[in-house]
Design an enzyme around this catalytic site. Structure first.
Site, PDB file in Angstrom:
ATOM      1  N   GLU A 274       0.838  -1.216   0.000  1.00  0.00           N
ATOM      2  CA  GLU A 274       0.000   0.000   0.000  1.00  0.00           C
ATOM      3  C   GLU A 274       0.867   1.259   0.000  1.00  0.00           C
ATOM      4  O   GLU A 274       0.545   2.259  -0.640  1.00  0.00           O
ATOM      5  CB  GLU A 274      -0.922  -0.005   1.229  1.00  0.00           C
TER       6      GLU A 274
ATOM      7  N   LEU B  45      32.026  14.983  24.847  1.00  0.00           N
ATOM      8  CA  LEU B  45      31.779  14.641  26.256  1.00  0.00           C
ATOM      9  C   LEU B  45      33.050  14.162  26.940  1.00  0.00           C
ATOM     10  O   LEU B  45      33.831  13.419  26.344  1.00  0.00           O
ATOM     11  CB  LEU B  45      30.745  13.512  26.334  1.00  0.00           C
TER      12      LEU B  45
ATOM     13  N   LYS C  46      24.813   5.874  25.350  1.00  0.00           N
ATOM     14  CA  LYS C  46      25.769   6.593  24.496  1.00  0.00           C
ATOM     15  C   LYS C  46      25.904   5.798  23.201  1.00  0.00           C
ATOM     16  O   LYS C  46      26.420   4.690  23.192  1.00  0.00           O
ATOM     17  CB  LYS C  46      27.127   6.747  25.181  1.00  0.00           C
TER      18      LYS C  46
ATOM     19  N   LYS D 198      23.070  13.795  31.842  1.00  0.00           N
ATOM     20  CA  LYS D 198      23.032  15.233  31.556  1.00  0.00           C
ATOM     21  C   LYS D 198      22.113  15.898  32.574  1.00  0.00           C
ATOM     22  O   LYS D 198      21.090  15.301  32.950  1.00  0.00           O
ATOM     23  CB  LYS D 198      22.434  15.475  30.164  1.00  0.00           C
TER      24      LYS D 198
ATOM     25  N   LYS E 246      31.513   5.351  30.437  1.00  0.00           N
ATOM     26  CA  LYS E 246      31.775   4.360  29.392  1.00  0.00           C
ATOM     27  C   LYS E 246      31.754   2.927  29.934  1.00  0.00           C
ATOM     28  O   LYS E 246      32.148   2.682  31.073  1.00  0.00           O
ATOM     29  CB  LYS E 246      33.145   4.633  28.750  1.00  0.00           C
TER      30      LYS E 246
ATOM     31  N   CYS F  38      38.326 -38.362  22.790  1.00  0.00           N
ATOM     32  CA  CYS F  38      39.192 -39.433  23.266  1.00  0.00           C
ATOM     33  C   CYS F  38      38.403 -40.741  23.200  1.00  0.00           C
ATOM     34  O   CYS F  38      37.249 -40.796  23.629  1.00  0.00           O
ATOM     35  CB  CYS F  38      39.630 -39.142  24.707  1.00  0.00           C
TER      36      CYS F  38
ATOM     37  N   CYS G 222      40.133 -42.920  30.471  1.00  0.00           N
ATOM     38  CA  CYS G 222      40.934 -41.699  30.305  1.00  0.00           C
ATOM     39  C   CYS G 222      40.862 -40.897  31.609  1.00  0.00           C
ATOM     40  O   CYS G 222      39.769 -40.547  32.069  1.00  0.00           O
ATOM     41  CB  CYS G 222      40.415 -40.857  29.151  1.00  0.00           C
TER      42      CYS G 222
HETATM   43  S1  IVH Z   1      25.365  14.624  23.941  1.00  0.00           S
HETATM   44  C1  IVH Z   1      27.108  18.342  24.883  1.00  0.00           C
HETATM   45  N1  IVH Z   1      24.246  12.278  24.000  1.00  0.00           N
HETATM   46  O1  IVH Z   1      29.197  11.250  21.850  1.00  0.00           O
HETATM   47  C2  IVH Z   1      26.872  16.946  24.717  1.00  0.00           C
HETATM   48  N2  IVH Z   1      26.221  12.557  22.736  1.00  0.00           N
HETATM   49  O2  IVH Z   1      31.679  12.551  22.987  1.00  0.00           O
HETATM   50  C3  IVH Z   1      27.139  16.501  23.354  1.00  0.00           C
HETATM   51  N3  IVH Z   1      26.961  10.557  21.580  1.00  0.00           N
HETATM   52  O3  IVH Z   1      29.802  13.724  19.497  1.00  0.00           O
HETATM   53  C4  IVH Z   1      26.694  15.197  23.012  1.00  0.00           C
HETATM   54  N4  IVH Z   1      25.313   9.258  22.247  1.00  0.00           N
HETATM   55  O4  IVH Z   1      28.226  11.843  18.801  1.00  0.00           O
HETATM   56  C5  IVH Z   1      25.262  13.016  23.535  1.00  0.00           C
HETATM   57  N5  IVH Z   1      23.130  10.235  24.093  1.00  0.00           N
HETATM   58  C6  IVH Z   1      24.143  10.983  23.646  1.00  0.00           C
HETATM   59  C7  IVH Z   1      25.128  10.466  22.806  1.00  0.00           C
HETATM   60  C8  IVH Z   1      26.163  11.280  22.365  1.00  0.00           C
HETATM   61  C9  IVH Z   1      26.410   9.336  21.507  1.00  0.00           C
HETATM   62  C10 IVH Z   1      28.195  10.979  20.915  1.00  0.00           C
HETATM   63  C11 IVH Z   1      28.031  12.223  20.106  1.00  0.00           C
HETATM   64  C12 IVH Z   1      29.104  13.165  20.555  1.00  0.00           C
HETATM   65  C13 IVH Z   1      30.005  12.281  21.339  1.00  0.00           C
HETATM   66  C14 IVH Z   1      30.570  13.091  22.470  1.00  0.00           C
END
Ligand code: IVH
Length: 718
Positions: free
Chosen positions: A35, A83, A116, A293, A317, A469, A475
């Site tokens: 569709e 970041l 992230k 954040k 990380k 074996c 064994c």
């Molecule tokens: S915020 C001021 N949120 O990580 C904050 N970045 O090291 C700017 N990234 O270039 C980024 N997931 O490409 C933010 N949930 C997320 C993210 C994210 C991946 C990447 C982004 C940025 C890098 C920063």
């Protein structure tokens, strides 16, 4: 005056946009692909007849632009920040201490948590609701204008959706990540390899490379997706927090991450981190950590930024999942089933948060596939709770002198001949030879035909090659492995009979099979004279052996060490057969009718019960032991009757056995694999494939904390 055709054209474009949004953003299509194609054809037809009416934001214009000579530089109005990272709880606490200091009196501020994403950052600009520009991050101040490529990404609307709640701003810049999902990436590389094109190293490279194609037609062939994660320059927008901003974006038809969560306090941030880490494998795209954040935009302004990173955000990380190291040797280990498993001994390396120094190479096929050699540099991967794997040999670093692995022809433990076997896929066929069900598996080859010939297992495809074996009865590695399993905590639980003692007694000829355990008391004097043993230790050992003679049927079945018959299956078998005698007389047909038992496990059981090795051994054990008849519990206590529960991952506050026993004693079935019939899964830390399957099948998932509530308020869960 608006002509009627104009209105139809507008409505048609709006309709297609809505379906794009449903499909690419919400993942909830309302119409079939057919569709959708019909609508698109209608649009193409109309635009062919009325080319003067085509507007740049028409869905047909996603790939309408000719290849570029080069990309123009794009100067970001507002810098695209990066970041700062933390890898530990302590560093995260330091981050929040710094935030606290700057926010002075503000307590309990909101923190917005996001995965992230491991993709490529972009900035997209809408003027009066129309997508105008898309640019890469570049160095944060200057990127490349990749508008024509951005326009090919279906989850980025060309035109913002109208909403009653939010006014379309005159200017809005949205930051986010362009990515390729894990499945799409595999597919992309498959197509590339079929066409003899370059294979991409990972989804991030593929996404970034696709964005930088000069011909948007090439980009349009790449499965790019987008998720928004940040705010750029804005005009005429009244928004006070990140969550409100994301809500607005969703209303405009832009995707944000459904795993985002607003929390308060470090503890909740850490819980979020653990939760996402647990889900990492099952998330459809690559992530490498989480981002915290400050939610309130005033708080963000108050904190400002330092050297290109905001003070109001931090990336937490995950431990790196891949690492490079060198193979120091390759051994073949004999397991309790007799299979020789190649193991690479590595120069120890930290990966996935732990030090790895050994890595299984699984089987002969894997050796042929990877061709790992002593001295080779290899890439190791350890993801979640999955055992470490060698994913690649770095051939460019291979020294000249290395030689291929020699496949043993003799068992490294007893020097007996080694047999080669193939694992297979199996089909269950009925009397007429008709195919009933197909089961993919990697088990040893067993040609099993059931006595009354109602079902049979048919080998349908050869898979991984194993070597085994041939000296199953003598064994030392097989014998010792079986004894270690037999005395382990979940089986006979004999204290004082550890692996080393088993080795010593075995070498002294006193422990040649599991039944010999109960004859040790006749050799007390001999044992006492052995180095490292005294009267006390030996009498303690004899005592714990004597105390183990009375055993539940399910534990006895488990202790036999039948391949793939774990605790849950043993329990189900005991429940079904009640007495050992009945179990010993079972057949294939009966077994596959039991919950949680498929043909592969059924074949393993029959093979074991009929083997020349097991029959006399079981007979000897029966003489020594008192195997209890399985008893069902009082039905009024069966508050969880009918539930099928799967436990997975690492549990912190309770032992897995404790949880299992509590659930089973209340009538629940604790099964080893997730299916659509599973009532729920209790998932601990680092849960892997079972959790993934539960998510896929939409099975409810509870964490460890919920477990107590399940016991207290069972009716809520049944
Ligand atoms: S915020 C001021 N949120 O990580 C904050 N970045 O090291 C700017 N990234 O270039 C980024 N997931 O490409 C933010 N949930 C997320 C993210 C994210 C991946 C990447 C982004 C940025 C890098 C920063």
């Amino acid at each position: 005056m608006i002509k009627d055709t104009d209105r139809t054209y507008e409505a048609l474009k709006e309709d297609i946009r809505k379906h794009d949004y449903n499909y690419y953003v919400l993942d909830e299509p309302e119409i079939s692909d057919y569709e959708y194609d019909q609508l698109f054809n209608k649009l193409f037809e109309f635009e062919k007849e009325n080319p003067q009416l085509i507007t740049p934001e028409s869905p047909s214009q996603r790939v309408g632009i000719a290849p570029l000579e080069s990309f123009k530089t794009y100067i970001h109005k507002k810098q695209m920040l990066s970041l700062a990272n933390v890898f530990s709880e302590e560093d995260l606490i330091d981050f929040f201490t710094r935030v606290d200091k700057r926010l002075v009196d503000i307590k309990d501020y909101e923190v917005f948590c996001e995965p992230k994403m491991d993709g490529a950052a972009i900035s997209i600009i809408y003027k009066n609701g129309i997508l105008e520009t898309g640019a890469t991050r570049g160095d944060g101040s200057k990127g490349e204008d990749v508008t024509s490529n951005i326009k090919t990404i279906k989850s980025i609307p060309q035109k913002l959706l109208h909403t009653t709640k939010f006014k379309i701003p005159s200017y809005i810049e949205i930051r986010g990540e362009v990515y390729i999902s894990k499945d799409d990436f595999i597919n992309l590389n498959k197509i590339a390899s079929e066409k003899d094109q370059k294979i991409f190293a990972n989804p991030r490279n593929a996404a970034a490379g696709s964005l930088r194609q000069l011909d948007p037609k090439v980009t349009s062939q790449r499965p790019l997706s987008f998720i928004a994660h940040g705010i750029g320059e804005m005009e005429s927008v009244k928004i006070e927090s990140l969550d409100a901003f994301f809500e607005m974006l969703n209303e405009f038809g832009l995707p944000t991450n459904p795993l985002n969560k607003k929390v308060i306090g470090i503890k909740s941030c850490l819980d979020y981190y653990q939760d996402i880490l647990k889900k990492r494998e099952s998330i459809s795209f690559d992530i490498d950590g989480v981002v915290y954040k400050l939610n309130n935009l005033k708080h963000q302004i108050k904190l400002g930024e330092v050297s290109r990173s905001p003070r109001w955000a931090i990336a937490h990380k995950f431990p790196a999942e891949e690492a490079t190291t060198i193979i120091e040797s390759i051994d073949f280990q004999v397991g309790r089933t007799g299979i020789l498993t190649p193991v690479a001994r590595l120069n120890p390396v930290k990966v996935g948060g732990v030090i790895v120094s050994n890595c299984t190479l699984h089987n002969i096929d894997e050796i042929e596939r990877l061709d790992p050699r002593v001295g080779d540099t290899v890439i190791i991967r350890r993801a979640g709770d999955v055992i470490p794997q060698i994913i690649k040999v770095v051939l460019s670093k291979r020294p000249n002198s290395v030689i291929p692995v020699e496949i043993p022809t003799k068992c490294p433990s007893c020097n007996s001949k080694v047999l080669s076997e193939n694992a297979s896929d199996w089909a269950v066929i009925n009397n007429d030879g008709k195919h009933v069900k197909k089961y993919g598996s990697e088990i040893e080859a067993v040609h099993y035909i059931d006595g009354n010939n109602e079902f049979s297992l048919k080998e349908i495809k050869n898979k991984a090659a194993f070597i085994r074996c041939s000296n199953e009865l003598e064994c030392p590695e097989i014998v010792r492995g079986n004894i270690v399993h037999f005395v382990s905590r979940k089986a006979f639980d004999i204290e004082g009979l550890g692996q080393e003692i088993i080795n010593t007694f075995n070498k002294a000829g006193l422990l040649n099979n599991v039944a010999d355990i109960y004859k040790l008391k006749n050799h007390k004097n001999e044992l006492m004279q052995m180095e490292g043993f005294g009267e006390k230790s030996i009498s303690n050992l004899i005592n714990s052996i004597e105390n183990s003679r009375k055993i539940d049927l399910h534990k006895f079945i488990y202790s036999l060490g039948i391949q793939e018959v774990g605790e849950a299956t043993s329990y189900n078998l005991a429940k079904e057969f009640k007495e050992l005698e009945t179990f010993l007389k079972t057949n294939f047909k009966h077994l596959i009718e039991i919950e949680d038992i498929g043909p592969k496990v059924a074949a393993n059981i029959i093979k074991f019960l009929e083997s020349e090795y097991s029959k006399p051994l079981i007979a000897q054990l029966i003489k020594e032991l008192q195997i209890k008849v399985f008893k069902d519990v009082d039905s009024s206590l069966l508050t969880l009757q009918g539930l099928q529960i799967v436990l997975t991952g690492k549990l912190n506050n309770f032992s897995r056995d404790e949880i299992k026993e509590n659930l089973i004693s209340r009538g629940a079935k604790v099964l080893s694999s997730v299916s659509s019939k599973t009532s729920f899964v209790i998932a601990g830390e680092n849960a892997g494939s079972k959790l993934k399957k539960a998510i896929e099948l939409n099975v409810k998932i509870y964490d460890e904390n919920e477990y107590e509530s399940i016991l207290k308020n069972p009716s809520k869960y049944t």
